[in-house]
Scaffold this active site. Structure first.
Site, PDB file in Angstrom:
ATOM      1  N   GLY A  14       7.742   5.444   3.831  1.00 20.62           N
ATOM      2  CA  GLY A  14       7.785   3.991   3.738  1.00 20.62           C
ATOM      3  C   GLY A  14       7.173   3.228   4.896  1.00 20.62           C
ATOM      4  CB  THR A  15       4.729   3.926   7.648  1.00 20.03           C
ATOM      5  OG1 THR A  15       3.648   4.482   6.917  1.00 20.03           O
ATOM      6  CG2 THR A  15       5.539   5.025   8.306  1.00 20.03           C
ATOM      7  CG  ASN A  16       1.152   2.035   3.790  1.00 21.41           C
ATOM      8  OD1 ASN A  16       0.250   1.272   4.143  1.00 21.41           O
ATOM      9  ND2 ASN A  16       1.051   3.352   3.879  1.00 21.41           N
ATOM     10  CG  ASN A 107      -1.599   3.259  -5.593  1.00 18.87           C
ATOM     11  OD1 ASN A 107      -0.585   3.396  -4.905  1.00 18.87           O
ATOM     12  ND2 ASN A 107      -2.437   4.263  -5.821  1.00 18.87           N
ATOM     13  CG  HIS A 109      -5.560   7.244  -3.280  1.00 23.06           C
ATOM     14  ND1 HIS A 109      -4.551   8.095  -3.683  1.00 23.06           N
ATOM     15  CD2 HIS A 109      -6.641   8.002  -3.040  1.00 23.06           C
ATOM     16  CE1 HIS A 109      -5.013   9.334  -3.689  1.00 23.06           C
ATOM     17  NE2 HIS A 109      -6.288   9.310  -3.305  1.00 23.06           N
TER      18      HIS A 109
HETATM   19  C1  GAR Z   1       0.108   6.562   2.207  1.00 22.95           C
HETATM   20  O1  GAR Z   1      -0.880   7.187   2.977  1.00 22.95           O
HETATM   21  C2  GAR Z   1      -0.432   6.189   0.854  1.00 22.95           C
HETATM   22  O2  GAR Z   1      -1.780   5.808   0.879  1.00 22.95           O
HETATM   23  C3  GAR Z   1      -0.249   7.482   0.098  1.00 22.95           C
HETATM   24  O3  GAR Z   1       1.019   7.932   0.499  1.00 22.95           O
HETATM   25  C4  GAR Z   1       1.223   7.553   1.858  1.00 22.95           C
HETATM   26  C5  GAR Z   1       2.600   6.948   1.979  1.00 22.95           C
HETATM   27  O4  GAR Z   1       2.972   6.811   3.318  1.00 22.95           O
HETATM   28  N1  GAR Z   1      -0.344   7.291  -1.330  1.00 22.95           N
HETATM   29  C6  GAR Z   1      -0.853   8.183  -2.172  1.00 22.95           C
HETATM   30  O5  GAR Z   1      -1.271   9.277  -1.814  1.00 22.95           O
HETATM   31  C7  GAR Z   1      -0.885   7.756  -3.625  1.00 22.95           C
HETATM   32  N2  GAR Z   1      -1.646   8.652  -4.412  1.00 22.95           N
HETATM   33  P1  GAR Z   1       4.179   5.855   3.704  1.00 22.95           P
HETATM   34  O6  GAR Z   1       5.367   6.288   2.831  1.00 22.95           O
HETATM   35  O7  GAR Z   1       4.450   6.136   5.159  1.00 22.95           O
HETATM   36  O8  GAR Z   1       3.754   4.458   3.436  1.00 22.95           O
END
Ligand code: GAR
EC number: 2.1.2.2
Length: 193
Positions: A14-16, A107, A109
């Site tokens: 969940g950093t994003n 989304n 990616h």
């Molecule tokens: C992020 O890098 C996002 O781009 C990726 O998962 C990570 C989540 O990190 N998403 C995908 O790969 C979708 N296909 P986070 O939980 O720290 O935000």
């Protein structure tokens, strides 16, 4: 004008999600809800820390995707959610679900789509030895990492980069690009009104 109410969907760290929360005012959104499909996702702790409502809808508790999605749709209605931002949400939404929020599900990616779709895009690009990968923000359709591209930023891979270095570079681009891309979508929406 009031800011559109947004739900973020996250399955993991969940950093994003947290970055979007921190920047919600400047992005022009009101993050009203976190939805997670995994009850141990650290994103939930981040929601608690920021006093944001969260709901866990565990996929494993449902026999089929239709019931799982129907519970999510009910929650979204209850919260008057207008936009859905996927941030590390590792499930594919059905065409029916996506069709209920046309142009409102986005989304992020970690690759230059259409290259390196899937769950481990950074690792796949690293192992492929590419000199450049990147980050894509796109509208969601019923495919896997398909849908109209909103914004893309390339990230160079240096020969001395480790996988961890590349992950760091990609994530710092994500934290800039996702709020910017959402802002762009909102501005476009206002133009079209
Ligand atoms: C992020 O890098 C996002 O781009 C990726 O998962 C990570 C989540 O990190 N998403 C995908 O790969 C979708 N296909 P986070 O939980 O720290 O935000």
């Amino acid at each position: 004008m009031s800011r559109p109410r947004v739900a973020v969907f996250a399955s993991g760290g969940g950093t994003n999600f947290e970055n979007l929360v921190r920047k919600q005012a400047q992005t022009g959104i009101d993050i009203a809800l976190l939805i997670s499909d995994y009850n141990e996702a650290y994103a939930i702790q981040r929601a608690i820390n920021h006093d944001i409502d969260y709901i866990v809808v565990e996929r494993s508790k449902y026999d089929g995707r239709a019931d799982f999605e129907s519970d999510i749709l009910n929650v979204l209605k209850m919260y008057n959610i207008e936009y859905i931002l996927l941030a590390g949400f590792m499930r594919i939404l059905s065409a029916d679900f996506v069709g209920r929020y046309p142009g409102k599900i986005i989304n992020i990616h970690p690759s230059l789509l259409p290259d390196f779709k899937g769950a481990d895009a950074i690792g796949d690009a690293f192992r492929a030895g590419v000199g450049e990968t990147g980050v894509t923000v796109h509208f969601v359709d019923a495919g896997i990492d398909t849908g109209e591209i909103i914004a893309q930023v390339p990230v160079g891979v240096d020969p001395e980069d480790t996988l961890a270095d590349l992950e760091d570079k990609i994530h710092s681009v994500e934290y800039q690009l996702y709020p910017q891309a959402v802002k762009l979508v909102l501005a476009k929406g206002e133009e079209d009104e």
